[in-house]
Write a protein that holds these residues in place. Structure first.
Motif, PDB file in Angstrom:
ATOM      1  N   ASP A  33      -6.937  12.001  -3.554  1.00  0.00           N
ATOM      2  CA  ASP A  33      -6.084  12.606  -4.486  1.00  0.00           C
ATOM      3  C   ASP A  33      -4.781  12.741  -3.560  1.00  0.00           C
ATOM      4  OD1 ASP A  33      -7.417  12.685  -6.518  1.00  0.00           O
ATOM      5  OD2 ASP A  33      -8.190  14.907  -6.292  1.00  0.00           O
ATOM      6  N   GLU A  34      -4.616  13.175  -2.415  1.00  0.00           N
ATOM      7  CA  GLU A  34      -3.669  13.389  -1.501  1.00  0.00           C
ATOM      8  C   GLU A  34      -2.855  11.996  -1.361  1.00  0.00           C
ATOM      9  OE1 GLU A  34      -5.288  15.081   1.972  1.00  0.00           O
ATOM     10  OE2 GLU A  34      -5.828  16.807   1.007  1.00  0.00           O
ATOM     11  N   LEU A  35      -3.741  11.216  -0.852  1.00  0.00           N
ATOM     12  CA  LEU A  35      -2.856   9.929  -0.533  1.00  0.00           C
ATOM     13  C   LEU A  35      -2.147   9.203  -1.939  1.00  0.00           C
ATOM     14  CD1 LEU A  35      -5.655   8.027   1.524  1.00  0.00           C
ATOM     15  CD2 LEU A  35      -3.508   9.078   2.355  1.00  0.00           C
ATOM     16  N   ASN A  36      -2.814   9.405  -3.294  1.00  0.00           N
ATOM     17  CA  ASN A  36      -2.082   8.997  -4.335  1.00  0.00           C
ATOM     18  C   ASN A  36      -0.997   9.624  -4.504  1.00  0.00           C
ATOM     19  OD1 ASN A  36      -4.189   7.107  -4.985  1.00  0.00           O
ATOM     20  ND2 ASN A  36      -5.489   8.721  -6.259  1.00  0.00           N
ATOM     21  N   ALA A  37      -1.085  11.025  -4.011  1.00  0.00           N
ATOM     22  CA  ALA A  37       0.380  11.868  -4.347  1.00  0.00           C
ATOM     23  C   ALA A  37       1.392  11.262  -3.296  1.00  0.00           C
ATOM     24  CB  ALA A  37       0.032  13.263  -4.146  1.00  0.00           C
ATOM     25  N   ARG A  38       1.012  11.187  -2.175  1.00  0.00           N
ATOM     26  CA  ARG A  38       1.644  10.454  -0.989  1.00  0.00           C
ATOM     27  C   ARG A  38       2.935   9.187  -1.484  1.00  0.00           C
ATOM     28  NH1 ARG A  38       0.418  10.691   4.959  1.00  0.00           N
ATOM     29  NH2 ARG A  38       2.494  10.265   4.999  1.00  0.00           N
ATOM     30  N   VAL A  39       1.685   8.261  -2.132  1.00  0.00           N
ATOM     31  CA  VAL A  39       2.245   6.877  -2.637  1.00  0.00           C
ATOM     32  C   VAL A  39       3.002   7.111  -3.661  1.00  0.00           C
ATOM     33  CG1 VAL A  39       1.613   4.823  -3.841  1.00  0.00           C
ATOM     34  CG2 VAL A  39       0.153   5.754  -1.875  1.00  0.00           C
ATOM     35  N   LEU A  44       8.159   8.452   1.286  1.00  0.00           N
ATOM     36  CA  LEU A  44       7.185   7.709   2.165  1.00  0.00           C
ATOM     37  C   LEU A  44       7.902   6.247   2.376  1.00  0.00           C
ATOM     38  CD1 LEU A  44       4.516   7.304   3.666  1.00  0.00           C
ATOM     39  CD2 LEU A  44       3.709   6.569   1.361  1.00  0.00           C
ATOM     40  N   TRP A  45       8.246   5.792   1.501  1.00  0.00           N
ATOM     41  CA  TRP A  45       8.723   4.351   1.789  1.00  0.00           C
ATOM     42  C   TRP A  45      10.077   3.947   2.514  1.00  0.00           C
ATOM     43  CZ3 TRP A  45       4.927   1.273   0.025  1.00  0.00           C
ATOM     44  CH2 TRP A  45       3.804   1.859  -0.825  1.00  0.00           C
ATOM     45  N   ASN A  46      10.476   5.196   2.983  1.00  0.00           N
ATOM     46  CA  ASN A  46      11.724   5.208   3.877  1.00  0.00           C
ATOM     47  C   ASN A  46      11.123   4.664   5.344  1.00  0.00           C
ATOM     48  OD1 ASN A  46      13.539   5.912   2.028  1.00  0.00           O
ATOM     49  ND2 ASN A  46      13.479   7.965   2.379  1.00  0.00           N
ATOM     50  N   ASP A  47       9.813   4.873   5.725  1.00  0.00           N
ATOM     51  CA  ASP A  47       9.187   4.541   6.839  1.00  0.00           C
ATOM     52  C   ASP A  47       7.974   3.626   6.707  1.00  0.00           C
ATOM     53  OD1 ASP A  47       7.818   4.373   9.128  1.00  0.00           O
ATOM     54  OD2 ASP A  47       7.753   6.775   9.670  1.00  0.00           O
ATOM     55  N   PRO A  48       8.321   2.197   6.590  1.00  0.00           N
ATOM     56  CA  PRO A  48       7.389   1.357   6.248  1.00  0.00           C
ATOM     57  C   PRO A  48       6.346   1.177   6.964  1.00  0.00           C
ATOM     58  CG  PRO A  48       9.543   0.255   6.569  1.00  0.00           C
ATOM     59  CD  PRO A  48       9.745   1.910   7.074  1.00  0.00           C
ATOM     60  N   LYS A  49       6.095   1.502   8.549  1.00  0.00           N
ATOM     61  CA  LYS A  49       4.891   1.659   9.118  1.00  0.00           C
ATOM     62  C   LYS A  49       4.012   2.798   8.698  1.00  0.00           C
ATOM     63  CE  LYS A  49       3.189   1.827  13.621  1.00  0.00           C
ATOM     64  NZ  LYS A  49       3.214   2.022  15.343  1.00  0.00           N
ATOM     65  N   ALA A  50       4.623   3.917   8.174  1.00  0.00           N
ATOM     66  CA  ALA A  50       3.672   5.017   7.726  1.00  0.00           C
ATOM     67  C   ALA A  50       3.473   4.869   6.425  1.00  0.00           C
ATOM     68  CB  ALA A  50       4.614   6.381   7.709  1.00  0.00           C
TER      69      ALA A  50
END
Length: 375
Positions: A33-39, A44-50
């Motif tokens: 659930d946490e990862l889905n929220a982060r996506v 988040l997409w400002n840091d491609p590696k992360a």
């Protein structure tokens, strides 16, 4: 429900229990659930590696949870179908249900193994280093048999195999060899093979046809990618060059192109001679050194029996993980898990999956088996 169907149900339930235990089920659901929220967070997409790391973790967790739920759902539905068929006396439908349970049990076992390959470097390519123990030609021949066994196992799984280093025996076999296995989850599977392997057979090199026992060690460590930082101080290294040698044309060179690197603080030694270029051999040897230092760190961090322990012990009695008996009977026995095979020819031809699966499961449960060695 018939005994065969009930056995399948037990097997599937065991696989599901292990999966949930490995995933830490409630924690895994919260984490997904946490990862889905982060996506969904555009920042988040400002840091491609992360973002790539988050997506990788999310995909693996989602696949494991989805597979577990799918198995549970299919198990419940099939058991309900069998119970209904038996209540109505429809034996044909009950038989079909039992057959479906058998197929589901095999799939559950495969899904279980895939889910267990979630270690930090499990998805990486892998080095497999084989060293003959004391015993001269006998052990050197056994080491070459192990080299073939791991080559065949890798080929069965669609992996590419490269011979990184090779030292031929005096009369037959090899003193040592290092293979590079390239393929999905190569290290995750192969890491369970680290240890001493024992062979019992009638020696083809003994004119009296006596039974001999031979030992060889196997050490498995992962190829390190750019995402894993391993610091190596040049001042800690001793680099030697020597003339490559081996069993045949492609292993022999007329220049000092082979490279040996010794990491002085740990005593780790790596070498490479498969390329004619000293520069390329040095680069490959350095990659091996980084990999071995990383494996050393993993062993300390995870506090598990690693390949390092195998190479630091005697290659002989008391340290073996598996015995292969060819005479006077046919048996392969894993001394950690108790898994056996009465077809050593198949095992030596690369049929290692049952042994690897059991060893992976054992790492999760922490349960040890009280297994006696074979004579």
């Amino acid at each position: 429900m018939r005994a065969e169907a009930q056995a399948h149900v037990s097997s599937i339930n065991d696989a599901l229990a292990l999966l949930r235990r490995f995933l830490d089920w409630d924690r895994a659901l919260r984490r997904l659930d946490e990862l889905n929220a982060r996506v969904e967070d555009q920042a988040l997409w400002n840091d491609p590696k992360a973002a790539q790391e988050v997506m990788r973790e999310r995909r693996r967790l989602d696949e494991a949870i989805t597979a577990t739920r799918a198995i549970q759902s299919e198990l419940d539905g099939t058991v309900e179908l069998i119970d209904l068929a038996e209540a109505e006396g429809d034996q044909e439908l009950a038989d079909e249900g039992a057959q479906s349970l058998g197929e589901l049990a095999r799939r559950a076992d495969a899904d279980k193994v895939r889910a267990l390959l979630a270690g930090e470097a499990d998805a990486n390519d892998s080095y497999v280093e084989i060293n003959a123990g004391a015993g001269g030609t006998e052990s050197q021949d056994w080491a070459e048999m192990l080299q073939r066994m791991y080559t065949r196992w890798a080929e069965r799984h669609g992996m590419k195999v490269e011979l990184v280093d090779y030292h031929a025996g005096e009369q037959a076999g090899i003193k040592s060899a290092t293979l590079l296995l390239k393929g999905e989850n190569a290290y995750g599977y192969a890491k369970t093979e680290s240890g001493v392997h024992r062979l019992v057979r009638i020696s083809p090199y003994d004119s009296a046809a006596r039974r001999h026992t031979s030992f060889s060690s196997v050490w498995v460590y992962p190829v390190i990618d750019d995402d894993i930082a391993v610091e190596v101080n040049d001042a800690d290294l001793r680099i030697d060059t020597y003339r490559a040698s081996g069993a045949g044309g492609q292993h022999i060179n007329t220049t000092d192109s082979a490279v040996r690197i010794t990491h002085l603080p740990t005593g780790i030694v790596v070498q490479c001679q498969n390329q004619r270029s000293q520069h390329k051999n040095k680069a490959e040897a350095f990659n091996q050194l980084r990999a071995r230092l990383y494996e050393r760190e993993l062993a300390e961090r995870e506090a598990i029996a690693s390949a390092e322990n195998a190479t630091k012990t005697d290659i002989g009695w008391g340290h073996q993980i598996r015995s292969y008996v060819l005479q006077p009977y046919q048996l392969v026995k894993d001394l950690r898990t108790g898994v056996t095979s009465t077809s050593p020819g198949d095992v030596l031809d690369g049929d290692l999956d049952p042994f690897m699966a059991a060893a992976l499961s054992q790492r999760v449960t922490g349960e040890t088996a009280d297994v006696e060695d074979v004579e």
